[in-house]
Design an enzyme around this catalytic site. Structure first.
Site, short mmCIF file in Angstrom:
data_model
loop_
_atom_site.label_atom_id
_atom_site.label_comp_id
_atom_site.label_asym_id
_atom_site.label_seq_id
_atom_site.Cartn_x
_atom_site.Cartn_y
_atom_site.Cartn_z
N CYS A 272 -11.13 12.01 -21.89
CA CYS A 272 -10.31 12.31 -20.41
C CYS A 272 -11.56 13.01 -19.62
CB CYS A 272 -9.03 13.02 -20.56
SG CYS A 272 -9.07 14.59 -21.47
N ARG A 277 -6.01 16.01 -22.17
CA ARG A 277 -5.12 14.83 -21.94
C ARG A 277 -5.42 13.89 -23.16
NH1 ARG A 277 -5.89 13.26 -16.09
NH2 ARG A 277 -8.09 14.03 -16.46
#
Length: 322
Positions: A272, A277
């Protein structure tokens, strides 16, 4: 009346801060107290609410907002501040084995402890914490609280402001398991098609296309926008139910990623912007689906700032210094 409904009826003004000891939470649930944790990488809020006094369970909060824990947390939970507890604060690296071992001993973790992690933002950093635990050999003991804080609060389950004082344990960690962590060289080899690995970019479509350098308000930036050449884009949030924050079913997850060309037949690297994430997607692909996955925690802030590496920028944006 069920345990959950009785808690709901007791709530006034939304979230309740526990005024009773955690022992009171087991009222009416003595048959469940001390029950073995369910098989698999997830636990439900209902199970955890009945096992807060279970001596074989340790709960940790790992939230994006470092002040959230102090405002109210699951009773008995230990705070892990990702800014300081899970990273090396001098080098850009994860926490050392020695520091992590000392931290977990202070929290009372043993080789027989069921470790439950949860956090805000649908478990972004809780999943990242799970990745760090796995790197140091505790992956089989770790479970995410499905839905994290969002679902716990949705059920109006208690929060507390007391800081626990567990009995210090004796723990020896293994690892690090290098097979769980991708480096820049691994990503470059994948981009060149040299290692048969599929790369999954889990950022938003606008980040992937290069329209955005980073989400609004983000301080960690790359001076180039776009994505790793050949990377598939499956935004992390597609893996969860937007109302509860809980992971979608195993069959739904398989279809979600298979539709993007990620079916577990090849090794996978996820990334990410800074690796948090992508840890959520790593958890879905690795722990829930059982695929062979590495998390690239250097992510776009390393890749996009590296000199001489190829990128794909569909939007053609150019860094203007602001």
């Amino acid at each position: 009346m069920t345990f959950i409904s009785s808690l709901r009826r007791a709530v006034t003004g939304g979230i309740v801060v526990a005024a009773l000891s955690t022992g009171a939470l087991s009222t009416g649930a003595s048959a469940q107290q001390g029950a073995p944790a369910p098989a698999g990488p997830l636990v439900e809020a209902e199970w955890l609410s009945k096992n807060l006094d279970n001596p074989k369970v340790r709960v940790f909060e790992v939230s994006v907002d470092p002040g959230l824990y102090e405002r109210g947390h699951i009773p008995g939970a230990v705070n892990l501040n990702w800014h300081t507890d899970l990273v090396d604060t001098v080098k850009r690296d994860i926490v050392s084995k020695e520091k992590f071992e000392a931290l977990l001993e202070k929290a009372g973790v043993t080789k027989d402890t069921t470790i439950v992690l949860y956090g805000d933002n649908n478990n972004w950093f809780a999943a990242w914490g799970g990745w760090v635990f796995d790197i140091y050999g505790l992956g089989d003991q770790v479970k995410l609280l499905d839905g994290g804080r969002k679902y716990w609060e949705k059920l109006a389950l208690p929060l507390d402001t007391k800081t626990p004082s567990p009995t210090v344990s004796d723990l020896t960690l293994s690892g690090p398991k290098t097979e769980l962590r991708a480096r820049l060289s691994d990503v470059l080899a994948a981009a060149d098609g040299k290692n048969g690995t599929v790369v999954v970019d889990i950022r938003s479509p606008d980040e992937y296309s290069g329209k955005l350098f980073a989400p609004e308000g983000s301080k960690e930036l790359s001076i180039r926008a776009g994505h790793v050449p050949g990377a598939k884009n499956v935004t992390w949030s597609k893996a969860v139910d937007p109302e509860t924050g809980k992971f979608k079913s195993k069959d739904e997850l398989k279809k979600l990623y298979a539709d993007a060309g990620v079916d577990g037949s090849r090794p996978i690297i996820v990334y990410c912007r800074i690796g948090e994430r992508s840890s959520h997607t790593w958890y879905a692909l690795s722990r829930i689906l059982g695929y062979q996955v590495k998390n690239y925690d250097g992510s776009w802030t390393e890749y996009g700032n590296s000199v001489g590496v190829p990128i794909a920028n569909l939007s053609g944006t150019v860094w203007q210094g602001r």
